[in-house]
Design a protein around this motif. Structure first.
Motif, short mmCIF file in Angstrom:
data_model
loop_
_atom_site.label_atom_id
_atom_site.label_comp_id
_atom_site.label_asym_id
_atom_site.label_seq_id
_atom_site.Cartn_x
_atom_site.Cartn_y
_atom_site.Cartn_z
N ALA A 191 0.85 -1.19 0.00
CA ALA A 191 0.00 0.00 0.00
C ALA A 191 0.89 1.24 0.00
N ILE A 192 0.58 2.17 -0.89
CA ILE A 192 1.34 3.40 -0.99
C ILE A 192 0.49 4.54 -0.42
N ILE A 193 1.04 5.26 0.54
CA ILE A 193 0.37 6.45 1.06
C ILE A 193 1.20 7.66 0.67
N GLU A 194 0.60 8.60 0.00
CA GLU A 194 1.30 9.83 -0.32
C GLU A 194 0.89 10.88 0.71
N ASN A 195 1.83 11.23 1.54
CA ASN A 195 1.58 12.26 2.56
C ASN A 195 1.80 13.60 1.88
N GLU A 196 0.75 14.12 1.31
CA GLU A 196 0.89 15.19 0.33
C GLU A 196 0.98 16.57 0.96
N PHE A 197 2.14 17.21 0.74
CA PHE A 197 2.32 18.59 1.17
C PHE A 197 2.44 19.51 -0.04
N GLY A 198 2.81 18.96 -1.18
CA GLY A 198 2.99 19.78 -2.37
C GLY A 198 1.75 19.76 -3.24
N GLU A 199 1.94 20.14 -4.49
CA GLU A 199 0.81 20.25 -5.40
C GLU A 199 0.71 19.07 -6.36
N GLN A 208 -5.65 4.45 9.38
CA GLN A 208 -6.79 3.68 9.86
C GLN A 208 -7.59 3.12 8.70
N GLN A 209 -7.66 3.88 7.59
CA GLN A 209 -8.35 3.36 6.41
C GLN A 209 -7.66 2.10 5.89
N ILE A 210 -6.34 2.13 5.89
CA ILE A 210 -5.59 0.95 5.47
C ILE A 210 -5.90 -0.23 6.40
N ILE A 211 -5.88 0.04 7.70
CA ILE A 211 -6.15 -1.01 8.68
C ILE A 211 -7.56 -1.57 8.48
N ASP A 212 -8.53 -0.70 8.25
CA ASP A 212 -9.92 -1.14 8.04
C ASP A 212 -10.02 -2.03 6.81
N GLU A 213 -9.32 -1.67 5.75
CA GLU A 213 -9.35 -2.48 4.54
C GLU A 213 -8.77 -3.88 4.80
N LYS A 262 -8.71 -5.46 7.70
CA LYS A 262 -9.64 -6.21 8.53
C LYS A 262 -10.83 -6.73 7.74
N LYS A 263 -11.11 -6.09 6.61
CA LYS A 263 -12.19 -6.56 5.75
C LYS A 263 -11.74 -7.72 4.86
N GLY A 264 -10.47 -8.07 4.97
CA GLY A 264 -9.97 -9.19 4.18
C GLY A 264 -9.00 -8.81 3.10
N GLY A 265 -8.70 -7.53 2.95
CA GLY A 265 -7.74 -7.11 1.94
C GLY A 265 -6.33 -7.54 2.31
N GLN A 266 -5.57 -7.98 1.32
CA GLN A 266 -4.20 -8.43 1.56
C GLN A 266 -3.24 -7.27 1.39
N ILE A 267 -2.55 -6.91 2.46
CA ILE A 267 -1.50 -5.90 2.39
C ILE A 267 -0.30 -6.45 3.15
N VAL A 299 -2.73 2.97 16.06
CA VAL A 299 -2.08 2.65 14.79
C VAL A 299 -1.14 1.46 14.96
N THR A 300 -0.37 1.48 16.03
CA THR A 300 0.68 0.46 16.21
C THR A 300 0.14 -0.87 16.71
N GLN A 301 -1.16 -1.00 16.92
CA GLN A 301 -1.73 -2.31 17.21
C GLN A 301 -1.59 -3.24 16.00
N ASP A 302 -1.63 -2.65 14.80
CA ASP A 302 -1.60 -3.46 13.58
C ASP A 302 -0.42 -3.14 12.67
N LEU A 303 0.18 -1.97 12.85
CA LEU A 303 1.28 -1.55 11.98
C LEU A 303 2.52 -1.28 12.82
N ARG A 304 3.69 -1.45 12.22
CA ARG A 304 4.94 -1.10 12.90
C ARG A 304 5.81 -0.30 11.95
N LEU A 305 6.44 0.72 12.48
CA LEU A 305 7.37 1.50 11.67
C LEU A 305 8.63 0.68 11.46
N ASP A 306 8.96 0.41 10.21
CA ASP A 306 10.09 -0.45 9.89
C ASP A 306 11.36 0.36 9.67
N ALA A 307 11.28 1.45 8.91
CA ALA A 307 12.48 2.21 8.61
C ALA A 307 12.14 3.51 7.90
#
Length: 515
Positions: free
Chosen positions: A141-149, A189-194, A196-201, A227-235
């Motif tokens: 899953a790619i998240i773009e934390n968008e600050f630019g245009e 959280q949207q990623i986590i919800d997806e 939990k609905k069965g999406g493979q990430i 957030v960290t219940q399901d995700l961990r910061l790797d690097a």
């Protein structure tokens, strides 16, 4: 035999359920008429917590029959005195985070998250396209934390049908993309919800665009348990432009501002030295040495068009404190072979990926890490562990030197000022002195330098466990790892990343806390 009643719950609409929506139709109660009202309260509280997945719990203050909302029921009276089968019972109470839910996932079970940073033009977009095209077994899953245009659908995916606002889009290759223009937690959280609905990430990658500052994202992971219940910061992975990075490092910035290129290198766990086909071998060596002046510990990966082994971007575990004891956190990263052609072959170096730090967005001498007392429940007292730890030490310094590729190692412009170094010392640390030293470092004078990040494994006197510590700017965490084995040599190791740190001052302070 007592009559069995079928009842449904009704939650008072004024209750704050902390975002959890309880559906009464999915939880019908079958109770004996001779049971007490307090038993019904207990049943309701248990069902509510289970329905929330163990994240929140309910403490009922008032219960009544909805046919007579003016009468609060006595908890010690029988249910059959007040209800007939088919009735609903009203509930009013307080909802809070669960204190008794089952143990969470281990770090290995959580989905790794990689923060991808780098200046505009460094090749982040090319790298992301390569990842999406080349991945075979993984779903990323790619998240773009968008600050630019520049938005994902224009620059990254190049698919007109992708109109990404605050939502996740499943792409043709099965991956998901999400543009976050607001709260990052909501996007995660949207990623986590997806999922939990069965999406493979299998992995999440966050691209910081424009501002290229990973610290707020790192801070989110260190302070957001939801957030960290399901995700961990790797690097944190930085993409560096081999041709233009030296100029960026030499940029003059306004007073009170930071050099973003320096920050990206300093806070990285791995650095992709990209666009090697645009420079000579001499220039490539020079750029690598400039990186080492800032960060000795990040593994540098040579690349052309962002092409590196996918395995280099996953399971780095640079922010997993439990993994600190499994690697030599104090070791310098090995020298990578600078291959101008293939880009991803000949990556020498140790896969330490540790001791590197995220960026400092403020030019201060170590934000307060807030006092951390105790040893994760195993006893012993450190008192308040405070901010900018910056132990000085026996480890070699990276120094500030401009150091063209062939300059002898150790020739720096400032003999006692370093940007990254480690120290190792045998013996045991006295808890009282450790606490005092940590507090003093937390208010380190600006003339002693700035600390961005610390990793440490500490041997504390009369404490059976290896104590691990991790700090990023003004946020820190600590815990106990495995116990010291019988007869094992007690050795403390600390890694520091920062800017202009006074090595002797910090070394002296560290050595003084041992017995």
């Amino acid at each position: 035999m007592a009559e069995e009643l079928t009842l449904t719950a009704w939650l008072h609409p004024s209750m704050n359920t902390m975002g959890f929506k309880f559906d009464p139709n999915e939880h019908v109660f079958k109770v004996k008429a001779n049971k007490l009202v307090v038993d019904l309260m207990d049943d309701m509280e248990e069902v509510f917590e289970k329905a929330s997945g163990g994240t929140v719990e309910l403490q009922i203050n008032v219960l009544w029959n909805t046919k007579d909302h003016k009468k609060a029921l006595n908890p010690n009276e029988q249910i059959g005195q007040h209800f007939a089968s088919g009735d609903s019972f009203g509930v009013y109470g307080e909802v809070q985070e669960s204190q008794t839910h089952a143990p969470g996932k281990s770090e290995e079970e959580k989905i790794p998250v990689t923060i991808l940073t780098g200046f505009l033009g460094s090749g982040k977009t090319t790298l992301l396209n390569y990842i999406l095209e080349e991945q075979k077994e993984k779903k990323i899953a790619i998240i773009e934390n968008e600050f630019g245009e520049v938005s994902i659908d224009d620059a990254l995916l190049k698919k007109d049908k992708m109109a990404l606002a605050e939502k996740i889009v499943v792409m043709d290759n099965g991956c998901m993309c999400c543009t976050i223009r607001g709260d990052l937690i909501n996007g995660l959280q949207q990623i986590i919800d997806e999922i939990k609905k069965g999406g493979q990430i299998d992995q999440v990658m966050i691209e910081t665009t424009g501002m290229a500052d990973p610290v707020p994202i790192v801070r989110t992971f260190m302070t957001s348990p939801q957030v960290t219940q399901d995700l961990r910061l790797d690097a944190v992975v930085a993409v560096a432009d081999a041709k233009h990075l030296p100029g960026r490092l030499d940029d003059n910035v306004e007073e009170g501002k930071v050099n973003e290129a320096y920050q990206q290198v300093a806070f990285a766990d791995k650095i992709i030295l990209n666009k090697l086909d645009l420079v000579t071998s001499e220039q490539a060596i020079y750029v690598k040495d400039r990186i080492r002046e800032v960060n000795k510990f990040a593994k540098v990966l040579p690349a052309v068009k962002g092409r590196i082994r996918m395995s280099e971007l996953c399971n780095i575990r640079a922010h997993d404190m439990a993994n600190f004891i499994n690697v030599d956190i104090e070791k310098d990263a090995g020298e990578a072979a600078l291959d101008h052609g293939g880009g991803h072959e000949g990556h020498g170096g140790h896969e330490t990926g540790h001791g590197h730090d995220e960026n400092c967005t403020e030019d201060h001498g170590h934000g307060d890490h807030g006092g951390h007392g105790g040893h994760g429940g195993h006893g012993g007292e450190h008192g308040g562990h405070n901010a900018g730890y910056s132990g000085g030490g026996h480890g070699e310094a990276a120094g500030h030197g401009s150091g063209h590729g062939h300059a002898p190692r150790g020739e720096n412009r400032h003999d006692t000022r370093v940007n990254s170094f480690s120290l190792v010392k045998d013996g045991e640390i006295i808890p009282r002195k450790l606490a005092s030293w940590m507090q003093s470092i937390g208010s380190l004078p600006p003339d002693k330098g700035t600390i961005f990040r610390i990793k440490a494994i500490l041997a504390v006197k009369d404490h059976a466990y290896k104590h691990v510590f991790h700090a990023v700017m003004d946020v820190s965490d600590e815990d106990d790892a495995e116990p010291w084995a019988e007869g094992e040599k007690k050795v403390s190791k600390i890694v520091f990343i920062g800017k202009g740190m006074d090595r002797k001052f910090l070394t002296d302070g560290f050595e003084a806390i041992f017995e």
